[in-house]
Write a protein that holds these residues in place. Structure first.
Motif, PDB file in Angstrom:
ATOM      1  N   GLY A 299      11.566  -3.160   2.692  1.00 43.79           N
ATOM      2  CA  GLY A 299      10.610  -3.650   3.420  1.00 43.79           C
ATOM      3  C   GLY A 299      10.520  -3.332   4.824  1.00 43.79           C
ATOM      4  O   GLY A 299       9.416  -3.589   5.441  1.00 43.79           O
ATOM      5  N   VAL A 300      11.013  -2.022   5.131  1.00 44.91           N
ATOM      6  CA  VAL A 300      10.734  -1.420   6.418  1.00 44.91           C
ATOM      7  C   VAL A 300      10.054   0.105   6.574  1.00 44.91           C
ATOM      8  O   VAL A 300      10.383   0.777   5.598  1.00 44.91           O
ATOM      9  CB  VAL A 300      11.934  -1.262   7.127  1.00 44.91           C
ATOM     10  CG1 VAL A 300      11.967  -0.607   8.593  1.00 44.91           C
ATOM     11  CG2 VAL A 300      13.134  -2.458   7.034  1.00 44.91           C
ATOM     12  N   LYS A 301       9.191  -0.020   7.489  1.00 44.34           N
ATOM     13  CA  LYS A 301       8.186   1.368   7.235  1.00 44.34           C
ATOM     14  C   LYS A 301       9.034   2.376   7.649  1.00 44.34           C
ATOM     15  O   LYS A 301       9.808   2.429   8.823  1.00 44.34           O
ATOM     16  CB  LYS A 301       7.042   1.047   8.409  1.00 44.34           C
ATOM     17  CG  LYS A 301       6.195   2.223   8.382  1.00 44.34           C
ATOM     18  CD  LYS A 301       4.858   1.934   8.975  1.00 44.34           C
ATOM     19  CE  LYS A 301       3.931   3.155   9.130  1.00 44.34           C
ATOM     20  NZ  LYS A 301       3.631   3.524   7.958  1.00 44.34           N
ATOM     21  N   ASP A 302       8.827   3.600   7.030  1.00 44.95           N
ATOM     22  CA  ASP A 302       9.601   4.971   7.175  1.00 44.95           C
ATOM     23  C   ASP A 302       8.760   5.526   8.414  1.00 44.95           C
ATOM     24  O   ASP A 302       7.625   5.922   8.270  1.00 44.95           O
ATOM     25  CB  ASP A 302       9.434   5.662   6.145  1.00 44.95           C
ATOM     26  CG  ASP A 302      10.097   7.150   6.319  1.00 44.95           C
ATOM     27  OD1 ASP A 302      10.667   7.478   7.554  1.00 44.95           O
ATOM     28  OD2 ASP A 302       9.978   8.164   5.530  1.00 44.95           O
ATOM     29  N   LEU A 303       9.421   5.711   9.560  1.00 43.99           N
ATOM     30  CA  LEU A 303       8.850   6.388  11.000  1.00 43.99           C
ATOM     31  C   LEU A 303       9.223   7.650  11.018  1.00 43.99           C
ATOM     32  O   LEU A 303       9.264   8.355  12.233  1.00 43.99           O
ATOM     33  CB  LEU A 303       8.978   5.672  11.958  1.00 43.99           C
ATOM     34  CG  LEU A 303       8.554   4.106  12.010  1.00 43.99           C
ATOM     35  CD1 LEU A 303       8.926   3.092  13.007  1.00 43.99           C
ATOM     36  CD2 LEU A 303       6.880   4.025  11.969  1.00 43.99           C
TER      37      LEU A 303
END
Length: 422
Positions: free
Chosen positions: A111-115
């Motif tokens: 659920g965490v965006k890849d930056l």
């Protein structure tokens, strides 16, 4: 695992236009909107002062027309479940502050965006390694370093002078010699509890070892390697120069209270520990000094665990572009300088460490942060801590058990925990 620094050394008065600050152009998500684009930002209780957050909010909104920030303060109690639920929600926050060692757990949920493609834009080459590493899982950057704190040595200047010690030691061997000399003066050379495992981790890293390593898709506990055993040997030698309990950690009893009695020469703590010491014994005000934990050579401070916070963007956020602008501003140089001066935190960039030179405690912390490390980047590491695996190993090694045998047993437990599928 985050360590609050209790005293701010001053407030930096900035112009009202401070954005903290990313691009001065309108937010991509705000273009053509009749109503402001509202972004929800979760910040942990006591991470930042109200004044600092207020300056950031007003400055960001001024430089990003069409965007409104809703900064919501979150409590530490129960935050893990709340973040996990937020990541899966249809009404997710847009930016979340998380403890740096928690990133792997949250990223494992998907659920965490890849930056990763934003690292260069954010100045990632200058990030503190020990703060950046926990946000990087399997080569992808999910957490963006925000601020750091780490341990230093707090010492009683009067006791050093009475023992004829001219100044802080520069190497680990000199540190042992100085501590032994302080003991001869009738004082406790150092107070070091037997289960202070973050300090042990630093000694292990100094030797080139680690607590656990990932080999392919599997983890292996490594307390039984020659390097880790050498770190434990140094811990044993140093701990023996004081009267710290071998079967307890720095919180039982509170080590600041022990130091405040006035007969202890050294203590390993974050600089904020000095506030608690002086509160317990106001007579020690102005008599405390600070130095980085010594390393094996004079040219480099000892390795330390870097605690602190990262910023993440949930995949479920409906405003990815604008959320990134918030992260860029909070992680950017202007806000980092303001934050460091007001909160006495170590900035997320190596090149900004000098901003803390005017304060002895935070300057020592910043020097140590350059050799900062993180705990193994596994979503299961929290379970290792909860089981007290390393603490129990340390007590056994310090009370006469075979250190190598106990290290093998502890490593097997760590291996099992880290390879358990959730």
């Amino acid at each position: 695992m985050r360590y609050r620094l209790l005293a701010a050394t001053g407030v930096l008065a900035l112009a009202a236009g401070l954005s903290g600050c990313g691009s001065s152009e309108p937010s991509p998500g705000a273009s053509g909107s009749a109503a402001p684009e509202k972004l929800t930002v979760w910040i942990m209780r006591d991470s930042m002062s109200d004044a600092l957050l207020g300056r950031f909010e007003s400055g960001f909104e001024a430089s990003h027309p069409g965007v409104a920030l809703d900064i919501q303060i979150q409590e530490w109690d129960g935050i893990g479940q709340k973040v996990t639920s937020g990541l899966a929600s249809n009404d997710a926050p847009d930016v979340i502050e998380v403890g740096n060692t928690q990133v792997a757990e949250y990223a494992a949920s998907g659920g965490v965006k890849d930056l990763s493609d934003k690292v260069a834009d954010l100045g990632g080459a200058d990030w503190l390694p020990g703060l950046a590493e926990p946000g990087k899982i399997d080569g992808r950057q999910y957490g963006i370093p925000w601020y750091a704190a780490n341990r230093v040595v707090i010492y009683n200047k009067d006791l050093f002078a009475k023992a004829g010690v001219g100044g802080p030691p520069k190497t680990r061997e000199e540190w042992l010699d100085v501590t032994a000399k302080l003991n001869k003066g009738g004082y406790q050379g150092i107070y070091l509890a037997g289960q202070n495992w973050y300090t042990l981790a630093g000694f292990i890293w100094d030797e080139g070892g680690d607590l656990a390593v990932k080999e392919g898709e599997a983890w292996r506990g490594t307390l039984d390697t020659p390097q880790a055993l050498a770190g434990m040997d140094f811990y044993t030698r140093l701990q023996a120069l004081g009267k710290g309990p071998k079967d307890s950690d720095e919180a039982r009893p509170p080590q600041a209270d022990v130091f405040a009695k006035g007969d202890v020469a050294q203590l390993i703590s974050t600089p904020g520990g000095a506030v608690a010491i002086e509160k317990a014994n106001p007579g020690l005000a102005g008599k405390l000094g600070f130095f980085p934990i010594p390393g094996k050579t004079a040219g480099e401070p000892g390795a330390v665990f870097t605690g602190g916070s990262d910023l993440i963007i949930p995949e479920a956020s409906k405003h990815h572009d604008s959320a990134y602008e918030v992260v860029k501003a909070l992680a950017g140089e202007q806000f980092q300088l303001d934050m460091a001066k007001e909160m006495s935190y170590v900035p997320n960039r190596v090149s900004l460490g000098g901003v803390l030179d005017g304060d002895e405690g935070t300057a020592a912390m910043a020097a140590g942060a350059a050799n900062g490390h993180a705990t193994p980047n596994s979503a299961n590491w929290a379970a290792v801590e909860a089981r007290n695996v390393i603490k129990e190993y340390m007590t056994k090694a310090l009370t006469g058990a075979d250190a190598a045998a106990e290290a093998r047993a502890a490593s097997q437990v760590i291996t099992s925990i880290l390879n358990t599928k959730s």
